[in-house]
Design a protein around this motif. Structure first.
Motif, mmCIF file in Angstrom:
data_model
loop_
_atom_site.group_PDB
_atom_site.id
_atom_site.type_symbol
_atom_site.label_atom_id
_atom_site.label_comp_id
_atom_site.label_asym_id
_atom_site.label_seq_id
_atom_site.Cartn_x
_atom_site.Cartn_y
_atom_site.Cartn_z
ATOM 1 N N ASP A 1 0.873 -1.170 0.000
ATOM 2 C CA ASP A 1 0.000 0.000 0.000
ATOM 3 C C ASP A 1 0.910 1.220 0.000
ATOM 4 O OD1 ASP A 1 -1.695 2.102 0.484
ATOM 5 O OD2 ASP A 1 -2.479 1.339 2.390
ATOM 6 N N THR B 1 0.299 4.240 0.106
ATOM 7 C CA THR B 1 -0.115 5.355 0.966
ATOM 8 C C THR B 1 0.324 5.142 2.412
ATOM 9 O OG1 THR B 1 -2.298 4.401 1.472
ATOM 10 C CG2 THR B 1 -2.123 5.783 -0.488
ATOM 11 N N ASP C 1 -7.047 11.726 1.297
ATOM 12 C CA ASP C 1 -6.697 10.330 0.997
ATOM 13 C C ASP C 1 -6.259 10.191 -0.454
ATOM 14 O OD1 ASP C 1 -7.221 9.430 3.549
ATOM 15 O OD2 ASP C 1 -9.209 8.628 3.073
ATOM 16 N N GLY D 1 -2.982 11.765 -1.074
ATOM 17 C CA GLY D 1 -1.949 10.924 -0.484
ATOM 18 C C GLY D 1 -1.476 9.846 -1.439
ATOM 19 N N LEU D 2 -2.412 9.298 -2.229
ATOM 20 C CA LEU D 2 -2.049 8.290 -3.225
ATOM 21 C C LEU D 2 -1.438 8.924 -4.464
ATOM 22 C CD1 LEU D 2 -2.088 5.389 -4.364
ATOM 23 C CD2 LEU D 2 -4.396 5.880 -5.220
ATOM 24 N N ALA E 1 2.506 9.789 -2.269
ATOM 25 C CA ALA E 1 3.258 8.534 -2.389
ATOM 26 C C ALA E 1 4.517 8.688 -3.229
ATOM 27 C CB ALA E 1 2.361 7.438 -2.962
ATOM 28 N N GLN F 1 -5.122 16.067 -7.720
ATOM 29 C CA GLN F 1 -3.966 15.166 -7.708
ATOM 30 C C GLN F 1 -3.008 15.471 -8.852
ATOM 31 O OE1 GLN F 1 -5.076 10.825 -7.221
ATOM 32 N NE2 GLN F 1 -7.114 11.737 -7.105
#
Length: 218
Positions: A60, A62, A106, A109-110, A114, A153
């Motif tokens: 994962d 994240t 969230d 974050g990805l 990351a 993003q």
């Protein structure tokens, strides 16, 4: 002579798989990080048939601690890193009236954060002349309101790549994002193979005229 090594974050079918195969054909060994074991094993088998030495880890990305351990472990296993490619993003079908701040964070974050985790994990092994690339999107400039987090993003990713390039240039390392200005498909100019070729070209642009963002219009 030691073969160059590429680390791909969010490896699997699609653009990342096409890019990995292009890298293998060009003489790279591959370290793959993804969230589906089956997809990683399948892609790894394809790359090995092309002559590459391949390692992979399910993680994962994240989760900073988990991702750092996975990426660092793969990188040290190969002993060097010459190319880091960042591919993940989150698609969430929510407009600004339904998207929560927690969901936005969230997703960022990805799709953005990351990259920092992966970069910091491989940085000690990056070779002079190495490249950091990212799959960008026209959503950075023309966001679809019904998937509001995706535009955030991609805009953030492009911005971060610019900061990475400025930071790493003195070390002989360059960074670039490819802005895909079209919809991926099985035919036409936006097939995964065509986009992967555009990422390859962006990573091999003339350093004297380096651009941290390269648009791909097909």
């Amino acid at each position: 002579m030691t073969r160059p090594v590429a680390v791909i974050i969010a490896a699997g079918p699609g653009v990342s798989g096409s890019l990995a195969r292009r890298m293998a054909r060009e003489g790279y060994d591959l370290a793959l990080v993804g969230h589906q074991e089956e997809a990683l094993v399948e892609l790894g088998g394809q790359l090995e048939k092309l002559g590459a030495t391949v390692s992979h880890a399910v993680a994962d990305v994240t989760d900073a601690a988990v991702a750092t351990a996975a990426v660092r472990g793969l990188a040290h296993g190969h002993g060097r890193v010459d190319w880091l490619h960042f591919n993940p993003s989150a698609f969430r079908h929510k407009d600004p009236l339904s998207l929560t701040s927690a969901e936005l964070l969230d997703d960022v974050g990805l799709g953005v954060g990351a990259l920092l985790t992966a970069l910091q994990a491989v940085h000690p092994l990056l070779q002079p002349g190495a490249r950091v690339t990212a799959t960008g999107s026209m959503a950075a400039d023309s966001p679809w309101n019904e998937a509001a987090s995706l535009g955030v993003q991609k805009a953030g990713l492009r911005n971060l790549i610019r900061s990475i390039d400025t930071t790493l240039e003195p070390q002989g390392i360059r960074a670039v994002s490819l802005t895909v200005r079209g919809t991926l498909g099985k035919e036409g100019p936006f097939t995964p193979d065509r986009v992967a070729d555009a990422i390859w070209a962006a990573a091999h642009q003339d350093e004297s005229e380096w651009r941290t963002e390269v648009p791909y219009t097909g």
